[in-house]
Design a protein around this motif. Structure first.
Motif, PDB file in Angstrom:
ATOM      1  N   THR A 102       0.833  -1.200   0.000  1.00  0.00           N
ATOM      2  CA  THR A 102       0.000   0.000   0.000  1.00  0.00           C
ATOM      3  C   THR A 102       0.870   1.254   0.000  1.00  0.00           C
ATOM      4  OG1 THR A 102      -0.048   0.102   2.411  1.00  0.00           O
ATOM      5  CG2 THR A 102      -1.776  -1.207   1.321  1.00  0.00           C
ATOM      6  N   ARG A 103       0.263   2.367  -0.353  1.00  0.00           N
ATOM      7  CA  ARG A 103       0.999   3.633  -0.327  1.00  0.00           C
ATOM      8  C   ARG A 103       1.435   3.970   1.089  1.00  0.00           C
ATOM      9  NH1 ARG A 103       2.091   7.695  -3.660  1.00  0.00           N
ATOM     10  NH2 ARG A 103       0.858   6.758  -5.329  1.00  0.00           N
ATOM     11  N   GLU A 104       0.609   3.643   2.068  1.00  0.00           N
ATOM     12  CA  GLU A 104       0.976   3.910   3.449  1.00  0.00           C
ATOM     13  C   GLU A 104       2.261   3.170   3.820  1.00  0.00           C
ATOM     14  OE1 GLU A 104      -1.361   4.171   7.717  1.00  0.00           O
ATOM     15  OE2 GLU A 104      -1.846   2.506   6.377  1.00  0.00           O
ATOM     16  N   ALA A 105       2.373   1.930   3.381  1.00  0.00           N
ATOM     17  CA  ALA A 105       3.563   1.140   3.672  1.00  0.00           C
ATOM     18  C   ALA A 105       4.784   1.660   2.922  1.00  0.00           C
ATOM     19  CB  ALA A 105       3.322  -0.328   3.331  1.00  0.00           C
ATOM     20  N   THR A 106       4.613   2.016   1.662  1.00  0.00           N
ATOM     21  CA  THR A 106       5.763   2.510   0.904  1.00  0.00           C
ATOM     22  C   THR A 106       6.216   3.881   1.402  1.00  0.00           C
ATOM     23  OG1 THR A 106       4.277   3.304  -0.858  1.00  0.00           O
ATOM     24  CG2 THR A 106       5.289   1.147  -1.153  1.00  0.00           C
ATOM     25  N   ASP A 107       5.289   4.655   1.944  1.00  0.00           N
ATOM     26  CA  ASP A 107       5.694   5.922   2.569  1.00  0.00           C
ATOM     27  C   ASP A 107       6.609   5.670   3.768  1.00  0.00           C
ATOM     28  OD1 ASP A 107       4.255   7.347   0.734  1.00  0.00           O
ATOM     29  OD2 ASP A 107       2.620   7.912   2.089  1.00  0.00           O
ATOM     30  N   ILE A 108       6.337   4.595   4.510  1.00  0.00           N
ATOM     31  CA  ILE A 108       7.198   4.242   5.642  1.00  0.00           C
ATOM     32  C   ILE A 108       8.550   3.741   5.138  1.00  0.00           C
ATOM     33  CG2 ILE A 108       7.465   2.694   7.625  1.00  0.00           C
ATOM     34  CD1 ILE A 108       4.407   2.795   7.915  1.00  0.00           C
ATOM     35  N   ARG A 109       8.539   2.951   4.059  1.00  0.00           N
ATOM     36  CA  ARG A 109       9.810   2.505   3.479  1.00  0.00           C
ATOM     37  C   ARG A 109      10.619   3.704   2.976  1.00  0.00           C
ATOM     38  NH1 ARG A 109       6.953  -1.917   1.097  1.00  0.00           N
ATOM     39  NH2 ARG A 109       7.363  -1.308  -1.064  1.00  0.00           N
ATOM     40  N   PHE A 110       9.945   4.722   2.502  1.00  0.00           N
ATOM     41  CA  PHE A 110      10.645   5.927   2.067  1.00  0.00           C
ATOM     42  C   PHE A 110      11.451   6.516   3.227  1.00  0.00           C
ATOM     43  CE2 PHE A 110      10.594  10.626   1.487  1.00  0.00           C
ATOM     44  CZ  PHE A 110      11.417  10.681   0.373  1.00  0.00           C
ATOM     45  N   LYS A 111      10.896   6.487   4.422  1.00  0.00           N
ATOM     46  CA  LYS A 111      11.625   6.966   5.596  1.00  0.00           C
ATOM     47  C   LYS A 111      12.858   6.095   5.856  1.00  0.00           C
ATOM     48  CE  LYS A 111       7.561   8.728   8.101  1.00  0.00           C
ATOM     49  NZ  LYS A 111       6.798   8.609   9.380  1.00  0.00           N
ATOM     50  N   ALA A 112      12.691   4.787   5.669  1.00  0.00           N
ATOM     51  CA  ALA A 112      13.823   3.875   5.860  1.00  0.00           C
ATOM     52  C   ALA A 112      14.930   4.191   4.868  1.00  0.00           C
ATOM     53  CB  ALA A 112      13.360   2.427   5.696  1.00  0.00           C
ATOM     54  N   ARG A 164      15.491   7.011   3.331  1.00  0.00           N
ATOM     55  CA  ARG A 164      16.110   8.302   3.662  1.00  0.00           C
ATOM     56  C   ARG A 164      17.155   8.135   4.746  1.00  0.00           C
ATOM     57  NH1 ARG A 164      12.172  13.289   4.651  1.00  0.00           N
ATOM     58  NH2 ARG A 164      11.321  11.830   6.192  1.00  0.00           N
ATOM     59  N   PHE A 165      16.870   7.277   5.731  1.00  0.00           N
ATOM     60  CA  PHE A 165      17.844   7.010   6.786  1.00  0.00           C
ATOM     61  C   PHE A 165      19.103   6.371   6.198  1.00  0.00           C
ATOM     62  CE2 PHE A 165      19.733   3.849   9.617  1.00  0.00           C
ATOM     63  CZ  PHE A 165      20.120   4.653  10.680  1.00  0.00           C
ATOM     64  N   LEU A 166      18.937   5.325   5.401  1.00  0.00           N
ATOM     65  CA  LEU A 166      20.089   4.652   4.808  1.00  0.00           C
ATOM     66  C   LEU A 166      20.890   5.594   3.923  1.00  0.00           C
ATOM     67  CD1 LEU A 166      18.458   1.212   3.816  1.00  0.00           C
ATOM     68  CD2 LEU A 166      20.010   1.646   5.723  1.00  0.00           C
ATOM     69  N   ALA A 167      20.197   6.419   3.145  1.00  0.00           N
ATOM     70  CA  ALA A 167      20.869   7.319   2.205  1.00  0.00           C
ATOM     71  C   ALA A 167      21.750   8.332   2.922  1.00  0.00           C
ATOM     72  CB  ALA A 167      19.840   8.036   1.337  1.00  0.00           C
ATOM     73  N   ARG A 179      21.506   7.801  -6.610  1.00  0.00           N
ATOM     74  CA  ARG A 179      20.186   8.285  -7.031  1.00  0.00           C
ATOM     75  C   ARG A 179      19.163   8.115  -5.895  1.00  0.00           C
ATOM     76  NH1 ARG A 179      22.303   5.296 -10.953  1.00  0.00           N
ATOM     77  NH2 ARG A 179      21.051   3.471 -10.382  1.00  0.00           N
ATOM     78  N   PRO A 180      19.327   8.802  -4.788  1.00  0.00           N
ATOM     79  CA  PRO A 180      18.370   8.642  -3.681  1.00  0.00           C
ATOM     80  C   PRO A 180      16.988   9.141  -4.075  1.00  0.00           C
ATOM     81  CG  PRO A 180      19.755  10.549  -3.312  1.00  0.00           C
ATOM     82  CD  PRO A 180      20.319   9.856  -4.509  1.00  0.00           C
ATOM     83  N   PHE A 181      15.963   8.514  -3.538  1.00  0.00           N
ATOM     84  CA  PHE A 181      14.603   8.951  -3.822  1.00  0.00           C
ATOM     85  C   PHE A 181      14.388  10.352  -3.244  1.00  0.00           C
ATOM     86  CE2 PHE A 181      13.411   4.224  -3.631  1.00  0.00           C
ATOM     87  CZ  PHE A 181      13.476   4.093  -5.009  1.00  0.00           C
ATOM     88  N   ARG A 182      13.746  11.190  -4.028  1.00  0.00           N
ATOM     89  CA  ARG A 182      13.415  12.544  -3.559  1.00  0.00           C
ATOM     90  C   ARG A 182      11.998  12.613  -3.032  1.00  0.00           C
ATOM     91  NH1 ARG A 182      15.090  15.546  -8.996  1.00  0.00           N
ATOM     92  NH2 ARG A 182      14.042  13.658  -9.742  1.00  0.00           N
ATOM     93  N   SER A 183      11.192  11.611  -3.342  1.00  0.00           N
ATOM     94  CA  SER A 183       9.797  11.624  -2.893  1.00  0.00           C
ATOM     95  C   SER A 183       9.267  10.196  -2.856  1.00  0.00           C
ATOM     96  CB  SER A 183       8.942  12.456  -3.853  1.00  0.00           C
ATOM     97  OG  SER A 183       8.828  11.788  -5.107  1.00  0.00           O
TER      98      SER A 183
END
Length: 359
Positions: free
Chosen positions: A321-331, A333-336, A343-347
């Protein structure tokens, strides 16, 4: 009369013998069925290996390599002098390697060491979206099927060493990548895993901080004895099996303690992030809090987030779900922050396009 009694006695003996033979046959049949289950898992694993090329082959070079970890924790003599003399040989295991198709030979890339979950789990294409997301950012990924993983037969399955030498299998995979792939930057090696994989992240981060730049542990197993205290009774059988620990936490408290990340918190020296959810139905939030509290008691600087009850519960970060991928985005960002991918994700939208082709 004596003849009749003798005949009756012989009949009873014959019946008992037949019954005993039937019991033995049933036991042998059950053992054969169990062994065939391992054979079936090998076939399923081979199908999964093919699926990896289908699921991520457009964005990554996919390979599978054979590596070695320490000798088995429990070495069982076979009675064969030749083999018994070599019981302390290193254990061979497999690992998946994913290299972004956009990678250039002359450049250096960060490495993510991704440990799968499950007490007898295995690395499968259920993680395909995560792999796509990682390689899109420019990470090289190694995913070890450490000892005890399913899909390699009964012998490897029974080589399980939960919280023990499986930690060194993960370490061996990390070192293999650094030593054999010139494109891997040895100063940018990170850890990632959820559940049992989160536990292996914690163990490696705390025991071998000089090897890794950071670690992300989602819903991590943190205290094995405590975990067994709230799991279903049959769960403990995985640990008391004769080929594993063979004792309960009450019988061998020190053995279970050495297998628990909570007891290594004092050694943490690298950036770490931990996440959990209040409604986790596998690794309880109480167990994860024990790790968080232990790190705090030693004055360690780290990040953590305890989410409210979430859809997916134990899988809340790994569903699609988008809710889950939004949380992975935080993960990510931490790793990056520490691994500096090209090419880190910007959004979160960029993440979804990388993982799912469309956002």
């Amino acid at each position: 009369m004596k003849t009749m009694i003798a005949a009756l006695f012989l009949s009873l003996v014959a019946t008992a013998g037949a019954q005993e033979q039937k019991t033995v046959s049933n036991a042998a049949l059950a053992a054969r069925i169990a062994d065939q289950g391992h054979d079936f898992d090998v076939v399923v694993k081979k199908l999964e290996d093919v699926l990896w090329y289908e699921r991520v082959g457009d964005v990554a070079y996919v390979d599978k390599v054979r590596l070695t970890g320490p000798p088995r924790f429990r070495q069982t003599p076979t009675g064969n002098a030749f083999h018994d003399a070599l019981l302390d040989n290193d254990l061979v295991f497999h690992a998946y390697v994913f290299i972004p198709r956009k990678a250039k030979q002359h450049r250096k890339y960060p490495l993510v060491v991704f440990s799968h979950g499950g007490i007898h789990g295995t690395f499968t294409t259920v993680y395909a979206h995560v792999i796509r997301e990682l390689v899109a950012q420019g990470y090289v990924v190694v995913a070890p099927d450490y000892r005890g993983s399913t899909g390699y037969g009964k012998g490897f399955y029974q080589s399980i060493d939960y919280g023990g030498l499986e930690t060194e299998d993960v370490l061996a995979a990390a070192r293999y990548m650094v030593e054999n792939y010139r494109i891997v930057d040895p100063k940018r090696v990170g850890l990632l895993g959820w559940s049992h994989g989160g536990m292996l992240t914690l163990m490696n981060a705390c025991k071998y901080p000089d090897v890794y730049a950071c670690g992300y542990a989602g819903v991590p197993v943190s205290d094995v004895a405590y975990r067994l205290s709230y799991q279903k009774p049959g769960y403990t059988d995985n640990f008391t099996a004769p080929y594993h620990i063979a004792k309960t936490p009450q019988e061998a408290p020190e053995e279970y303690a050495r297998r628990s990340p909570v007891n290594y918190a004092r050694n943490l020296r690298i950036p770490l992030m931990i996440t959990t959810a209040e409604n986790d139905d596998d690794v309880s939030v109480g167990e994860v809090r024990r790790m968080i509290d232990s790190l705090k008691s030693y004055g360690k600087e780290f990040e953590y987030e305890v989410y409210p009850p979430m859809p997916g519960a134990h899988l809340f970060e790994r569903i699609d779900t988008r809710e889950a991928t939004d949380i992975r985005f935080k993960a990510y960002r931490f790793l990056a922050r520490y691994l500096l991918p090209p090419r880190p994700f910007r959004s979160p939208d960029e993440l979804r396009k990388a993982g799912y082709r469309f956002n």
